[in-house]
Design a protein around this motif. Sequence first.
Motif, PDB file in Angstrom:
ATOM      1  N   THR A 128       1.087  -1.210   0.291  1.00 37.09           N
ATOM      2  CA  THR A 128      -0.212  -0.194  -0.312  1.00 37.09           C
ATOM      3  C   THR A 128       0.515   0.971  -0.120  1.00 37.09           C
ATOM      4  N   HIS A 129       2.087   0.920   0.133  1.00 40.31           N
ATOM      5  CA  HIS A 129       3.054   2.320   0.093  1.00 40.31           C
ATOM      6  C   HIS A 129       4.018   2.066  -0.420  1.00 40.31           C
ATOM      7  N   VAL A 130       4.801   2.644  -0.921  1.00 39.46           N
ATOM      8  CA  VAL A 130       5.508   3.447  -1.973  1.00 39.46           C
ATOM      9  C   VAL A 130       5.935   4.510  -2.514  1.00 39.46           C
ATOM     10  N   HIS A 131       6.990   4.892  -2.858  1.00 39.89           N
ATOM     11  CA  HIS A 131       7.476   5.748  -3.087  1.00 39.89           C
ATOM     12  C   HIS A 131       8.611   5.849  -4.354  1.00 39.89           C
ATOM     13  N   LEU A 132       7.877   5.847  -5.682  1.00 37.44           N
ATOM     14  CA  LEU A 132       9.161   5.566  -6.612  1.00 37.44           C
ATOM     15  C   LEU A 132      10.431   5.993  -7.217  1.00 37.44           C
ATOM     16  N   SER A 135      -1.694   9.343   5.107  1.00 33.79           N
ATOM     17  CA  SER A 135      -0.707  10.481   4.803  1.00 33.79           C
ATOM     18  C   SER A 135       0.234  10.056   6.259  1.00 33.79           C
ATOM     19  N   HIS A 136       1.550  10.385   6.065  1.00 31.37           N
ATOM     20  CA  HIS A 136       2.823   9.657   7.239  1.00 31.37           C
ATOM     21  C   HIS A 136       1.925  10.334   8.351  1.00 31.37           C
ATOM     22  N   PHE A 137       2.106   9.645   9.689  1.00 28.47           N
ATOM     23  CA  PHE A 137       1.568   9.804  10.881  1.00 28.47           C
ATOM     24  C   PHE A 137       2.406   9.446  11.495  1.00 28.47           C
ATOM     25  N   THR A 180       0.321   6.440   7.784  1.00 32.33           N
ATOM     26  CA  THR A 180       1.454   5.599   7.708  1.00 32.33           C
ATOM     27  C   THR A 180       2.818   5.843   8.668  1.00 32.33           C
ATOM     28  N   HIS A 181       3.089   4.187   8.899  1.00 29.88           N
ATOM     29  CA  HIS A 181       4.508   4.706   9.715  1.00 29.88           C
ATOM     30  C   HIS A 181       3.768   4.523  11.693  1.00 29.88           C
ATOM     31  N   ALA A 182       3.457   5.510  12.089  1.00 29.84           N
ATOM     32  CA  ALA A 182       2.294   5.254  13.244  1.00 29.84           C
ATOM     33  C   ALA A 182       3.718   4.221  14.490  1.00 29.84           C
ATOM     34  N   THR A 196       6.593  -1.550   1.922  1.00 29.64           N
ATOM     35  CA  THR A 196       8.288  -1.413   2.179  1.00 29.64           C
ATOM     36  C   THR A 196       8.384  -0.286   2.122  1.00 29.64           C
ATOM     37  N   ASP A 197       7.731   0.610   1.243  1.00 26.36           N
ATOM     38  CA  ASP A 197       8.100   2.277   1.708  1.00 26.36           C
ATOM     39  C   ASP A 197       8.680   2.373   0.331  1.00 26.36           C
ATOM     40  N   GLY A 198       9.652   3.811  -0.088  1.00 26.32           N
ATOM     41  CA  GLY A 198      10.063   3.446  -1.217  1.00 26.32           C
ATOM     42  C   GLY A 198      11.755   2.742  -0.518  1.00 26.32           C
TER      43      GLY A 198
HETATM   44 ZN    ZN Z   1       6.177   7.462   2.771  1.00 26.26          ZN
END
Ligand code: ZN
Length: 409
Positions: A63-67, A206-208, A257-259, A308-310
């Motif tokens: 659900t979360h990747v920065h290509l 949102s990152h949080f 994301t993260h929390a 995975t994040d980016g």
């Molecule tokens: Zn991110």
Amino acid sequence: MNKKILKADYIYINGVYCQDYAVVFDTQIIEVGDVEIIKANYPDCFVEDLGAGSLLFPGFVNTHVHLEFSSNQTTLQYGSFVGWLESVLIAREEIIQGSTLEVIKGAMNAMLSSGVCAFGAISSYARELEALATTKQKVVFFNELIGSNPQSIDALYADFVRRIEESSCYPHITPAIAIHAPYSVHPVAIVKALRLAKEKNLLVSSHFMESRAEKEWLGGSYGEFKPFFEKYLGVSSSLCSKEEFLSLFRATPTHFTHATQIDEEDINTLKSYHHTIAHCPRSNRLLGSAPMPLAKIIEKEIAFSTATDGLSSNYSLNILDELRSALMIHSDIQLSTLADKLIESITKSANAILGLNGGVIEKGRDAHFVLLRLSNLPSQSALLSLWSILHNERASRVYVDGEVVFNKV
Ligand SMILES: [Zn+2]
């Protein structure tokens, strides 16, 4: 498309490993059940037996990747969130320029080879759209809004709206909205973006509470962020508190994301507003954050994905690598329970979070599948999630919309 039938030793259906099952599909799943019943129902169809030790899963979802940051390997600083952020500010342009069409295609293929059939791409500039246009994977494209200076908000917002329009032109790409973080987006712009999300029915992420620095800055404008904000933005106090930020999302279920720094009260707030969480264990470790309180999140039954994040904060986009790390990091959770939860977090839960039609092998769902293998016959089914994660570096085969899109050679 012609009907196909796959028989596996185990088919993973809604958290259960069903033995000697088969699935019938074209672009979507037509039927799933015991192989003998399927053979009787489809006497003229060839049944491909996937062989001893085969396990068939629904397509995995990241659900979360920065290509756009895929070219980073040894440029960004790891070990401290603020140190990392500072290195992003310095090297951003170099990394983005280096993330060419080929580099981004390579990143998407790396995800695919680990079984990722759908992903949420967080995008700052929409430069990766050209590469995404070529993939068979399903994409939820989170156009990111960032900007805290009231003077530049209108221009940044206009560019954000333009990117949403641009990302709305592809059948396999669903446009969505990302608010960068509580410390980097002006509340007025957040309210405007959330109104747009409501009007256009767009998902929001949102990152949080990613780092201790963020927690201290939102909690009273102190800590490691203070000299950072004074140096780079000329401000000495936070735009809003954590509570004020969360209250903006009261009517918008959001994928946070993260929390890693959330407390009991935050967990209750997230639960009551129907928010979900993206859990990125390797990224958190590499940027010097504590592990996310996963045991609490499971206990409170908050839906979460593992992502995975980016490559800006990871060494691979292989979702199976991510699960292996998560198994080692969350040593406070019983091992097989954790393995089961992790598989769910990249299938049913992640699919529901992104609003897609995969995630479960059942009639009517899109025919996205991942074949994993165990070379020795399992002695019991209770540990199948664990063994699947431990013994598969990559997928053996991947299907998207009923077609084979990856085969391990
Ligand atoms: Zn991110």
